[in-house]
Design an enzyme around this catalytic site. Sequence first.
Site, mmCIF file in Angstrom:
data_model
loop_
_atom_site.group_PDB
_atom_site.id
_atom_site.type_symbol
_atom_site.label_atom_id
_atom_site.label_comp_id
_atom_site.label_asym_id
_atom_site.label_seq_id
_atom_site.Cartn_x
_atom_site.Cartn_y
_atom_site.Cartn_z
ATOM 1 C CB CYS A 110 48.580 36.075 37.410
ATOM 2 S SG CYS A 110 49.807 36.793 38.502
ATOM 3 C CG HIS A 153 50.367 31.115 40.600
ATOM 4 N ND1 HIS A 153 49.808 31.201 39.345
ATOM 5 C CD2 HIS A 153 50.463 32.398 41.043
ATOM 6 C CE1 HIS A 153 49.585 32.480 39.045
ATOM 7 N NE2 HIS A 153 49.974 33.225 40.059
ATOM 8 C CD GLU A 154 50.399 32.972 45.011
ATOM 9 O OE1 GLU A 154 49.302 32.841 44.408
ATOM 10 O OE2 GLU A 154 51.088 34.013 44.911
ATOM 11 C CG HIS A 157 54.061 35.647 41.727
ATOM 12 N ND1 HIS A 157 54.105 36.357 40.549
ATOM 13 C CD2 HIS A 157 52.786 35.216 41.854
ATOM 14 C CE1 HIS A 157 52.895 36.341 39.988
ATOM 15 N NE2 HIS A 157 52.080 35.665 40.758
#
Length: 183
Positions: A110, A153-154, A157
């Site tokens: 990351c 993953h994004e 966030h």
Amino acid sequence: MITMDDIVREGHEVLRQRAKEVELPPTNEDKHTLDEMLQYVKNSQDEQIAEKYGLRPGIGLAAPQIGLTKRMIAVHFTDFNNREFSYGLFNPKIMSHSVERTYLPNGEGCLSVDRDVPGIVPRYARITVKATTLEGEEVKLRLKGYAAIVFQHEIDHLNGVMFYDHINQEDPLTPPADAVSAE
Ligand SMILES: O=C(O)C[C@@H](Cc1ccccc1)[C@H](O)SCc1ccccc1
Ligand code: NI
């Protein structure tokens, strides 16, 4: 231009907040920011530019990573079937997902984490994402494998979730029995 100086690192509370929906149509400022985010990801994959500005290579970036608690992500990558993905997206939402899970055998990293965190990160193998693009069109993306992993993953966030939150602390290197490797 976004550089590593603009990327907040773990420990910054913005990475643990739920980012707010972007009001549509987006303001010119939000469009400019999302374009800058996409430009960062592209720049970070250009050897000369990355070298010149000390950019860490990335295939995705979420607004909280530049300190903005807004639901915006940028991705720029090619998957294992050579399909190209290059998007700036407002308000991406996972509409549905498979029960089956997948993972990257070498784990994940990351841009906001300046350390190696070994471990398998189980993710949904297939997801359907709805979002509005930088160009203002609503898209519905059916994603699988590597692409599904990057988008999760994004989007994580935007929900204050870091990749290592998914690692099984008791047995970090063993993939879940029901999961299939993405590579
Ligand atoms: O910090 C970020 O959000 C960018 C992440 C994106 C990522 C997606 C899926 C799996 C791991 C990470 C990384 O920093 S991008 C770094 C990278 C570069 C090339 C290939 C994989 C990961
Ligand atoms: Ni990340």
